[in-house]
Structures are given as C-alpha cells and as structure tokens.
Design a protein around this motif. Sequence first.
Motif, PDB file in Angstrom:
ATOM      1  N   LEU A  50       0.826  -1.215   0.000  1.00 26.66           N
ATOM      2  CA  LEU A  50       0.000   0.000   0.000  1.00 26.66           C
ATOM      3  C   LEU A  50       0.857   1.260   0.000  1.00 26.66           C
ATOM      4  O   LEU A  50       0.570   2.217  -0.725  1.00 26.66           O
ATOM      5  CB  LEU A  50      -0.942   0.003   1.204  1.00 26.66           C
ATOM      6  CG  LEU A  50      -2.121  -0.956   1.122  1.00 26.66           C
ATOM      7  CD1 LEU A  50      -2.860  -1.003   2.451  1.00 26.66           C
ATOM      8  CD2 LEU A  50      -3.060  -0.546   0.004  1.00 26.66           C
ATOM      9  N   ILE A  51       1.901   1.261   0.789  1.00 27.04           N
ATOM     10  CA  ILE A  51       2.788   2.427   0.837  1.00 27.04           C
ATOM     11  C   ILE A  51       3.466   2.629  -0.519  1.00 27.04           C
ATOM     12  O   ILE A  51       3.542   3.751  -1.027  1.00 27.04           O
ATOM     13  CB  ILE A  51       3.826   2.286   1.968  1.00 27.04           C
ATOM     14  CG1 ILE A  51       3.135   2.413   3.326  1.00 27.04           C
ATOM     15  CG2 ILE A  51       4.930   3.330   1.826  1.00 27.04           C
ATOM     16  CD1 ILE A  51       4.020   2.067   4.510  1.00 27.04           C
ATOM     17  N   THR A  52       3.939   1.543  -1.112  1.00 29.85           N
ATOM     18  CA  THR A  52       4.602   1.632  -2.415  1.00 29.85           C
ATOM     19  C   THR A  52       3.672   2.235  -3.459  1.00 29.85           C
ATOM     20  O   THR A  52       4.052   3.146  -4.204  1.00 29.85           O
ATOM     21  CB  THR A  52       5.076   0.237  -2.873  1.00 29.85           C
ATOM     22  OG1 THR A  52       5.970  -0.286  -1.896  1.00 29.85           O
ATOM     23  CG2 THR A  52       5.760   0.300  -4.221  1.00 29.85           C
ATOM     24  N   LEU A  53       2.443   1.743  -3.523  1.00 33.26           N
ATOM     25  CA  LEU A  53       1.485   2.250  -4.509  1.00 33.26           C
ATOM     26  C   LEU A  53       1.066   3.686  -4.202  1.00 33.26           C
ATOM     27  O   LEU A  53       0.905   4.503  -5.114  1.00 33.26           O
ATOM     28  CB  LEU A  53       0.266   1.333  -4.570  1.00 33.26           C
ATOM     29  CG  LEU A  53       0.541  -0.078  -5.101  1.00 33.26           C
ATOM     30  CD1 LEU A  53      -0.705  -0.946  -4.998  1.00 33.26           C
ATOM     31  CD2 LEU A  53       1.064  -0.043  -6.518  1.00 33.26           C
ATOM     32  N   ASP A  54       0.900   4.006  -2.924  1.00 37.25           N
ATOM     33  CA  ASP A  54       0.507   5.365  -2.557  1.00 37.25           C
ATOM     34  C   ASP A  54       1.611   6.384  -2.832  1.00 37.25           C
ATOM     35  O   ASP A  54       1.330   7.513  -3.237  1.00 37.25           O
ATOM     36  CB  ASP A  54       0.082   5.433  -1.089  1.00 37.25           C
ATOM     37  CG  ASP A  54      -1.327   4.915  -0.872  1.00 37.25           C
ATOM     38  OD1 ASP A  54      -2.047   4.705  -1.866  1.00 37.25           O
ATOM     39  OD2 ASP A  54      -1.710   4.723   0.296  1.00 37.25           O
ATOM     40  N   VAL A  55       2.857   5.997  -2.615  1.00 36.78           N
ATOM     41  CA  VAL A  55       3.967   6.906  -2.917  1.00 36.78           C
ATOM     42  C   VAL A  55       4.005   7.189  -4.416  1.00 36.78           C
ATOM     43  O   VAL A  55       4.188   8.333  -4.843  1.00 36.78           O
ATOM     44  CB  VAL A  55       5.313   6.330  -2.415  1.00 36.78           C
ATOM     45  CG1 VAL A  55       6.491   7.072  -3.014  1.00 36.78           C
ATOM     46  CG2 VAL A  55       5.372   6.381  -0.899  1.00 36.78           C
ATOM     47  N   HIS A  56       3.798   6.156  -5.224  1.00 32.60           N
ATOM     48  CA  HIS A  56       3.763   6.368  -6.674  1.00 32.60           C
ATOM     49  C   HIS A  56       2.594   7.271  -7.057  1.00 32.60           C
ATOM     50  O   HIS A  56       2.754   8.194  -7.865  1.00 32.60           O
ATOM     51  CB  HIS A  56       3.670   5.036  -7.420  1.00 32.60           C
ATOM     52  CG  HIS A  56       3.599   5.209  -8.897  1.00 32.60           C
ATOM     53  ND1 HIS A  56       2.445   5.044  -9.607  1.00 32.60           N
ATOM     54  CD2 HIS A  56       4.537   5.571  -9.805  1.00 32.60           C
ATOM     55  CE1 HIS A  56       2.671   5.289 -10.883  1.00 32.60           C
ATOM     56  NE2 HIS A  56       3.938   5.606 -11.033  1.00 32.60           N
ATOM     57  N   ALA A  57       1.428   7.024  -6.475  1.00 33.96           N
ATOM     58  CA  ALA A  57       0.257   7.862  -6.771  1.00 33.96           C
ATOM     59  C   ALA A  57       0.520   9.315  -6.375  1.00 33.96           C
ATOM     60  O   ALA A  57       0.161  10.243  -7.109  1.00 33.96           O
ATOM     61  CB  ALA A  57      -0.972   7.320  -6.052  1.00 33.96           C
ATOM     62  N   ARG A  58       1.154   9.509  -5.237  1.00 29.57           N
ATOM     63  CA  ARG A  58       1.499  10.869  -4.799  1.00 29.57           C
ATOM     64  C   ARG A  58       2.421  11.548  -5.805  1.00 29.57           C
ATOM     65  O   ARG A  58       2.215  12.703  -6.174  1.00 29.57           O
ATOM     66  CB  ARG A  58       2.173  10.819  -3.426  1.00 29.57           C
ATOM     67  CG  ARG A  58       2.574  12.194  -2.899  1.00 29.57           C
ATOM     68  CD  ARG A  58       3.705  12.127  -1.920  1.00 29.57           C
ATOM     69  NE  ARG A  58       4.901  11.580  -2.560  1.00 29.57           N
ATOM     70  CZ  ARG A  58       5.947  11.135  -1.891  1.00 29.57           C
ATOM     71  NH1 ARG A  58       5.951  11.129  -0.577  1.00 29.57           N
ATOM     72  NH2 ARG A  58       7.005  10.674  -2.530  1.00 29.57           N
ATOM     73  N   ASP A  59       3.423  10.814  -6.261  1.00 28.12           N
ATOM     74  CA  ASP A  59       4.369  11.371  -7.232  1.00 28.12           C
ATOM     75  C   ASP A  59       3.681  11.709  -8.551  1.00 28.12           C
ATOM     76  O   ASP A  59       3.976  12.733  -9.173  1.00 28.12           O
ATOM     77  CB  ASP A  59       5.523  10.404  -7.472  1.00 28.12           C
ATOM     78  CG  ASP A  59       6.400  10.217  -6.245  1.00 28.12           C
ATOM     79  OD1 ASP A  59       6.301  11.038  -5.302  1.00 28.12           O
ATOM     80  OD2 ASP A  59       7.182   9.245  -6.225  1.00 28.12           O
ATOM     81  N   VAL A  60       2.762  10.857  -8.977  1.00 29.85           N
ATOM     82  CA  VAL A  60       2.029  11.110 -10.224  1.00 29.85           C
ATOM     83  C   VAL A  60       1.180  12.365 -10.088  1.00 29.85           C
ATOM     84  O   VAL A  60       1.202  13.247 -10.961  1.00 29.85           O
ATOM     85  CB  VAL A  60       1.145   9.899 -10.605  1.00 29.85           C
ATOM     86  CG1 VAL A  60       0.160  10.263 -11.707  1.00 29.85           C
ATOM     87  CG2 VAL A  60       2.008   8.729 -11.024  1.00 29.85           C
ATOM     88  N   VAL A  61       0.449  12.477  -8.997  1.00 25.39           N
ATOM     89  CA  VAL A  61      -0.402  13.653  -8.788  1.00 25.39           C
ATOM     90  C   VAL A  61       0.449  14.919  -8.722  1.00 25.39           C
ATOM     91  O   VAL A  61       0.099  15.949  -9.312  1.00 25.39           O
ATOM     92  CB  VAL A  61      -1.267  13.486  -7.518  1.00 25.39           C
ATOM     93  CG1 VAL A  61      -1.959  14.788  -7.153  1.00 25.39           C
ATOM     94  CG2 VAL A  61      -2.283  12.378  -7.715  1.00 25.39           C
ATOM     95  N   GLU A  62       1.571  14.842  -8.041  1.00 26.06           N
ATOM     96  CA  GLU A  62       2.465  15.999  -7.960  1.00 26.06           C
ATOM     97  C   GLU A  62       2.944  16.420  -9.352  1.00 26.06           C
ATOM     98  O   GLU A  62       2.940  17.602  -9.685  1.00 26.06           O
ATOM     99  CB  GLU A  62       3.659  15.680  -7.064  1.00 26.06           C
ATOM    100  CG  GLU A  62       4.616  16.847  -6.899  1.00 26.06           C
ATOM    101  CD  GLU A  62       5.796  16.505  -6.008  1.00 26.06           C
ATOM    102  OE1 GLU A  62       6.735  17.315  -5.971  1.00 26.06           O
ATOM    103  OE2 GLU A  62       5.790  15.439  -5.359  1.00 26.06           O
ATOM    104  N   THR A  63       3.322  15.450 -10.166  1.00 28.11           N
ATOM    105  CA  THR A  63       3.772  15.751 -11.529  1.00 28.11           C
ATOM    106  C   THR A  63       2.648  16.377 -12.349  1.00 28.11           C
ATOM    107  O   THR A  63       2.870  17.343 -13.083  1.00 28.11           O
ATOM    108  CB  THR A  63       4.279  14.469 -12.226  1.00 28.11           C
ATOM    109  OG1 THR A  63       5.353  13.930 -11.467  1.00 28.11           O
ATOM    110  CG2 THR A  63       4.737  14.754 -13.641  1.00 28.11           C
ATOM    111  N   LEU A  64       1.450  15.831 -12.228  1.00 36.81           N
ATOM    112  CA  LEU A  64       0.315  16.376 -12.976  1.00 36.81           C
ATOM    113  C   LEU A  64       0.032  17.824 -12.572  1.00 36.81           C
ATOM    114  O   LEU A  64      -0.287  18.665 -13.423  1.00 36.81           O
ATOM    115  CB  LEU A  64      -0.930  15.516 -12.755  1.00 36.81           C
ATOM    116  CG  LEU A  64      -0.873  14.092 -13.312  1.00 36.81           C
ATOM    117  CD1 LEU A  64      -2.102  13.302 -12.876  1.00 36.81           C
ATOM    118  CD2 LEU A  64      -0.728  14.083 -14.817  1.00 36.81           C
ATOM    119  N   ILE A  65       0.181  18.125 -11.296  1.00 32.10           N
ATOM    120  CA  ILE A  65      -0.054  19.491 -10.816  1.00 32.10           C
ATOM    121  C   ILE A  65       1.051  20.426 -11.282  1.00 32.10           C
ATOM    122  O   ILE A  65       0.788  21.510 -11.809  1.00 32.10           O
ATOM    123  CB  ILE A  65      -0.181  19.508  -9.277  1.00 32.10           C
ATOM    124  CG1 ILE A  65      -1.474  18.810  -8.856  1.00 32.10           C
ATOM    125  CG2 ILE A  65      -0.137  20.936  -8.739  1.00 32.10           C
ATOM    126  CD1 ILE A  65      -1.576  18.535  -7.371  1.00 32.10           C
TER     127      ILE A  65
END
Length: 115
Positions: A9-24
């Motif tokens: 869960l942490i691995t997937l959430d960290v990736h999701a966080r990074d993706v959202v940050e990049t999109l922003i």
Amino acid sequence: SDRVKIITLITLDVHARDVVETLIVEKVEGPAVFLWQQQLRFYWDNDTLDTNIGICDYKTKYFYEWVGNTGRLVITPLTDRCYITLTMGLRLFLGGAPAGPAGTGKTETTKDLGR
C-alpha cells in the motif's frame, strides 16, 4: 502477511502521490495530455458493469484475477516506460522482450505489470 500488505500500500501510494504531484506541477488540464495517458488507469463502465484498464492507446477488460498478496516493485520512470512499451506491444498484437544485463529486474517488471 500484514507487513506485506502495508508495504504494498505504501509503495502504490507513494507512486500515486508522485504522479499527482507531476500532474499538478506540469499543469495537466485534461485526459488527452500524455502525462495523464501514460499512467496505468482503471475505469468503471456503467453500461457493461465492467472495469477496464488503459494506458496510452492500450485498453483491456479487467478480469479480477486473484494473484495473492504479493509485494510490488517501486515504480520509477523507467518502470513506467517499460509498462508503456509492453502494453503497446500487446495493442499491436506483438510482444515484448525486455533486454539487458542479468539481475536488472526485467522479469520482475514484466510480472509486476500483470499485477
């Protein structure tokens, strides 16, 4: 085990966080932008009551296969590019044969895409 679940869960959430940050940061304004298209996405279709998976131009139905609670790879930009390349090969009814030195994660990356 619970430890594997939490790490996954942490691995997937960290990736999701990074993706959202990049999109922003890149000010992505719609679903047609490549930065959004290159992400592995799951969509619910109300008409067919199916879950569909998409990445770039590749789309497929999700078949709800249970593979168990397994650890996941840390998703890096290189991993993302491998996912795109492999799925585009599938879209074109071809295949994929990752190449490189032994022990660099070719097999694990391919297996992780299927999870």
